[in-house]
Design an enzyme around this catalytic site. Structure first.
Site, PDB file in Angstrom:
ATOM      1  N   ASN A 105       2.093  13.620   3.267  1.00 35.97           N
ATOM      2  CA  ASN A 105       1.661  12.298   3.722  1.00 35.97           C
ATOM      3  C   ASN A 105       0.513  11.782   2.872  1.00 35.97           C
ATOM      4  OD1 ASN A 105       3.572  12.728   5.658  1.00 35.97           O
ATOM      5  ND2 ASN A 105       2.107  13.242   7.276  1.00 35.97           N
ATOM      6  N   HIS A 122       1.163  14.428  -2.385  1.00 39.30           N
ATOM      7  CA  HIS A 122       1.644  13.153  -2.911  1.00 39.30           C
ATOM      8  C   HIS A 122       0.558  12.096  -3.029  1.00 39.30           C
ATOM      9  CE1 HIS A 122       5.879  14.379  -1.268  1.00 39.30           C
ATOM     10  NE2 HIS A 122       5.583  14.988  -2.397  1.00 39.30           N
ATOM     11  N   CYS A 133      -8.836   2.737 -17.741  1.00 40.17           N
ATOM     12  CA  CYS A 133      -9.876   3.743 -18.034  1.00 40.17           C
ATOM     13  C   CYS A 133      -9.701   5.009 -17.200  1.00 40.17           C
ATOM     14  CB  CYS A 133     -11.256   3.133 -17.776  1.00 40.17           C
ATOM     15  SG  CYS A 133     -11.519   2.708 -16.041  1.00 40.17           S
ATOM     16  N   CYS A 152      -9.458  -3.363 -12.280  1.00 35.05           N
ATOM     17  CA  CYS A 152     -10.580  -2.410 -12.316  1.00 35.05           C
ATOM     18  C   CYS A 152     -11.896  -3.163 -12.577  1.00 35.05           C
ATOM     19  CB  CYS A 152     -10.299  -1.417 -13.447  1.00 35.05           C
ATOM     20  SG  CYS A 152     -11.655  -0.304 -13.814  1.00 35.05           S
ATOM     21  N   THR A 193       9.104  16.885   8.798  1.00 40.28           N
ATOM     22  CA  THR A 193       9.618  16.531   7.476  1.00 40.28           C
ATOM     23  C   THR A 193      11.126  16.720   7.438  1.00 40.28           C
ATOM     24  OG1 THR A 193       9.477  16.920   5.083  1.00 40.28           O
ATOM     25  CG2 THR A 193       9.177  18.854   6.502  1.00 40.28           C
ATOM     26  N   SER A 194      11.789  15.782   6.721  1.00 41.96           N
ATOM     27  CA  SER A 194      13.258  15.845   6.625  1.00 41.96           C
ATOM     28  C   SER A 194      13.675  16.900   5.604  1.00 41.96           C
ATOM     29  CB  SER A 194      13.788  14.472   6.213  1.00 41.96           C
ATOM     30  OG  SER A 194      13.174  14.079   4.990  1.00 41.96           O
TER      31      SER A 194
END
Ligand code: BV8
Ligand code: ZN
Length: 247
Positions: A105, A122, A133, A152, A193-194
């Site tokens: 997640n 992830h 940068c 930025c 979770t799958s």
């Protein structure tokens, strides 16, 4: 119902004397915080299509569209609160001598609940990376900028969400540590979770091969179910507190 109680008892006994426990979570653990999963009913990928949004090609092609998707999720998650499943995992971490929480997640809810040893495979919705940068910054502002895509403030370069898109490698340090912990744990809880996204979905098999006791918590069966020692069929926010209830 008895079968589930029996399974719950078996999982409780197995978990009780384990010193090295790893937890792998997916989008299902945040479902009861009101954060939609990816593949379930009214899942995120249903309205949006992963390949249109969560890939570097999509971002190159249309950074504003991809930022619309992430801004939608950032706004939704910033209003969400950790649910009893997140809170139960904080209590488990206190009890277990060697504990890691590996999550797919990107919503940051485990940290907000108080979990400490977290490996975010992830990335995180509330961090940006600059393509100019490379500066990495936390950003909780919603909206992130008046105009999308955000730029930025150090170099004016294009900012991207610091999440791992399909086709991108996972952060090497985090992935190596996740594989190491999975390969040495005595028990692994696989929650919400799958089991479809790799290399994360390879972690339960690694734990199993290393002799770990595998507990799956998910209302539905998944490709990981056959290798589980116990499958607790129900929502994490009600199953986890019962599993971790002191005798
Ligand atoms: C990579 C971040 C290589 C962005 C995400 C084999 C090996 C390696 C790669 C591959 C491989 N096979 C295929 C691949 C490619 C790909 C992949 O796995 N594709 C799949 C779709 C087949 N993998 C990759 O691209 C990965 N990169 O391998 O790079 C490489 C190496 C070197 C150099 C270059 C490249 C990157 C994958 C990461 C993608 N990013 N997220 C974002 O979030 O926007 S993945 C995305 O899916 C989320 O992170 C999500 O967490 C993840 C997995 O989904 P789940 O969490 O499982 O959620 P889902 O909705 O699917 O399931 C929810 C479950 O909860 C259900 O089972 C449901 O029943 C249950 N549930 C519902 N309610 C509850 C509940 N459970 C408990 N309680 C409830 N109340
Ligand atoms: Zn920059």
């Amino acid at each position: 119902m008895e079968r589930n109680l029996e399974e719950l008892e078996r999982a409780k006994i197995a978990l009780r004397e384990k010193a090295r426990v790893v937890v792998l979570t997916g989008a299902g653990v945040s479902k009861e915080s009101g954060v939609p999963t990816f593949r379930g009913t009214n899942g995120l990928w249903k309205e949006f299509r992963a390949q249109e949004l969560a890939t570097p090609e999509a971002f190159k092609r249309n950074p504003t569209l991809v930022w619309d998707f992430y801004e939608f999720r950032r706004a939704l998650v910033s209003r969400a609160v950790p649910n009893p499943a997140h809170v139960a995992l904080v209590a488990l971490e206190v009890r277990v001598p060697h504990f890691y929480l590996i999550t797919q997640n990107v919503d940051g809810l485990h940290a907000r609940a108080g979990s400490k040893n977290i490996l975010e495979l992830h990335g995180n919705l509330f961090r940006t990376r600059c393509l100019g940068c490379w500066v990495l910054e936390e950003s909780f502002a919603v909206p992130i900028a008046q105009k999308l895509p955000p730029l930025c403030h150090h170099c004016g370069g294009l900012l991207r969400p610091d999440v791992v898109w399909f086709g991108e490698p996972l952060p090497a340090g985090v992935m190596n540590q996740a594989f190491e912990e999975a390969g040495q744990c005595e028990a692994m809880l696989v929650i919400g979770t799958s089991g479809l996204v790799f290399p994360a979905a390879g972690l339960p098999g690694l734990a199993k091969d290393a002799g770990a006791f595998l507990i799956e918590i998910n209302p539905e069966s998944t490709p990981l179910s056959p290798m589980a020692d116990v499958c607790l069929r129900g929502p994490a926010a009600s199953v986890l507190p019962r599993l971790l209830q002191e005798p």
